[in-house]
Design a protein around this motif. Sequence first.
Motif, short mmCIF file in Angstrom:
data_model
loop_
_atom_site.label_atom_id
_atom_site.label_comp_id
_atom_site.label_asym_id
_atom_site.label_seq_id
_atom_site.Cartn_x
_atom_site.Cartn_y
_atom_site.Cartn_z
N ALA A 229 46.31 -3.46 -43.39
CA ALA A 229 46.65 -4.84 -43.75
C ALA A 229 47.04 -5.63 -42.51
O ALA A 229 46.65 -6.79 -42.34
CB ALA A 229 47.77 -4.85 -44.78
N LEU A 230 47.81 -5.02 -41.62
CA LEU A 230 48.18 -5.68 -40.37
C LEU A 230 46.96 -6.03 -39.55
O LEU A 230 46.87 -7.11 -38.96
CB LEU A 230 49.12 -4.77 -39.56
CG LEU A 230 50.54 -4.61 -40.09
CD1 LEU A 230 51.23 -3.43 -39.42
CD2 LEU A 230 51.33 -5.89 -39.83
N HIS A 231 46.00 -5.11 -39.51
CA HIS A 231 44.76 -5.36 -38.76
C HIS A 231 43.94 -6.46 -39.40
O HIS A 231 43.44 -7.37 -38.72
CB HIS A 231 43.95 -4.07 -38.67
CG HIS A 231 42.63 -4.23 -37.98
ND1 HIS A 231 42.51 -4.46 -36.63
CD2 HIS A 231 41.35 -4.20 -38.47
CE1 HIS A 231 41.23 -4.56 -36.32
NE2 HIS A 231 40.51 -4.41 -37.41
N VAL A 323 44.39 -3.40 -26.43
CA VAL A 323 44.52 -2.74 -27.73
C VAL A 323 45.90 -3.02 -28.31
O VAL A 323 46.90 -2.98 -27.58
CB VAL A 323 44.31 -1.21 -27.62
CG1 VAL A 323 44.70 -0.51 -28.91
CG2 VAL A 323 42.86 -0.91 -27.29
N ARG A 324 45.95 -3.32 -29.59
CA ARG A 324 47.23 -3.40 -30.28
C ARG A 324 47.52 -2.03 -30.89
O ARG A 324 46.67 -1.45 -31.56
CB ARG A 324 47.19 -4.43 -31.40
CG ARG A 324 48.53 -4.55 -32.13
CD ARG A 324 48.42 -5.36 -33.38
NE ARG A 324 49.74 -5.73 -33.86
CZ ARG A 324 49.96 -6.56 -34.87
NH1 ARG A 324 48.93 -7.11 -35.50
NH2 ARG A 324 51.18 -6.86 -35.26
N VAL A 325 48.72 -1.53 -30.66
CA VAL A 325 49.09 -0.21 -31.15
C VAL A 325 50.00 -0.34 -32.37
O VAL A 325 51.00 -1.07 -32.34
CB VAL A 325 49.79 0.62 -30.06
CG1 VAL A 325 50.31 1.94 -30.63
CG2 VAL A 325 48.82 0.89 -28.91
N ILE A 326 49.62 0.35 -33.43
CA ILE A 326 50.45 0.49 -34.63
C ILE A 326 50.67 1.98 -34.83
O ILE A 326 49.72 2.75 -34.87
CB ILE A 326 49.77 -0.12 -35.87
CG1 ILE A 326 49.53 -1.61 -35.67
CG2 ILE A 326 50.62 0.12 -37.11
CD1 ILE A 326 48.73 -2.25 -36.79
N ALA A 327 51.92 2.39 -34.91
CA ALA A 327 52.25 3.81 -35.09
C ALA A 327 52.92 4.01 -36.43
O ALA A 327 53.52 3.10 -37.00
CB ALA A 327 53.15 4.29 -33.96
#
Length: 437
Positions: A229-231, A323-327
């Motif tokens: 959803a964030l992407h 790059v956006r990082v989501i962990a």
Amino acid sequence: MGAGQVMLAGVGGVDAAMRTVVLASADAGLRQRLRRSLTDLRWQVREASGGAEAMAQLEASRPEALLVDSWLPDLEVGEFAGQVRMMYPAMEMLRVDGGVDGGARSPRRNELLHALREAQSAPLNDTAAWKAAPVSVPRIAARAPAVAKNFDQEAARRALSVLLGGDEPLRQESVAGNALQDNVLLPEMVGSSESMRELARLIRLVAPRSTTVLIEGETGTGKEVVARALHRLSERAGKPFAVLNCAAIPEALLEAELFGHARGAFTGAVQSRTGRIEAAHGGTLFLDEIGEMPMALQAKMLRFLECGELQRVGDNETVRVDVRVIAATHQPLQQRSEERTFRLDLYHRLAVFPVEVPALRDRMEDIGALAEHFLEKMGQEMPRKRLSVEAEAKLHEHHWPGNVRELMHVLERGAILSGDRMEIGAEEIRYRRATRD
């Protein structure tokens, strides 16, 4: 002639101005087909890929009609339609499925309905089916190609501010005191509990930015759904969404999988390979189970997060990547960092914007909606089944240690056990057996 007509008559005459329609849809293929049909009928078409952009187009053009899709990437359609009806009561509003969404009636409604039917029956070629929700969508204020020179980003920002409960009015005389709240749910989020509404609010706030996000929550709560959803709501939506589960890859291979490797870097490396970070260039990298990343690799990951540069295994050159990082993690990373089993500096770099996905036992009021959602999905591959009253009551009695994933599996098991019957009874709701001695 009304005030709106006088204002619009200055360019191209009243008729040309009043034959303007705003088309709000995230489906570029649908917009293209509708634009072709409407242009043939001498309509001026203003396109919008989301609700905020549509509000800006409505403010700029004062159109005769609005055609709105059944799904918008940035706003809940029902709330959006209600706000539009309040602000523009004299404007016709139609849904792309041909339904009438209240309000005034355009004298050329038949032309609009004809264009909708024609767009639906047109060959799809290489575009997605017009009814399908797109896998990726442009950001809230993204410009559709056909309206790039007309779209006012500032107007869209102000429109979104009003729709999401901001302080800055778009048309103060029309919307003062009636702004919509920013807690409407996202299309991917099922349930209307307060915790889910708060989660959706946080996602909407941070999604348009490139801020690193740490998603915390128990196993099975749907952390990857949040990441997607964030992407989807970011400006990177049209770029890659790469996923790496740090717990699923052996420690010896994880570094090469993440950063890539040069030819001959280790035994079996017969050719160079791009890592997951490079593969996500321009998009989003989702690191699931980040708590399982080895300490030695954490230092290299921290350097990448700080400078945006990486070095392939066995290569001396550095590569710069956007790059956006989501962990995501189910572990208490803050506690682990205090215990020195996870790098404290990496934890703080990941947790710039932490969000927590609630456990299912903390939002039991969502079980009914979730069950309907999963049964609907299962109905695409087998006959659509429903829950008996007793079965649904039994679902509410369980503690759900496996969260939403466990609910999905219980329902699938129940659908199989019910055989040819269309209703799942309480006797088919079975949980995993207790561990044997």
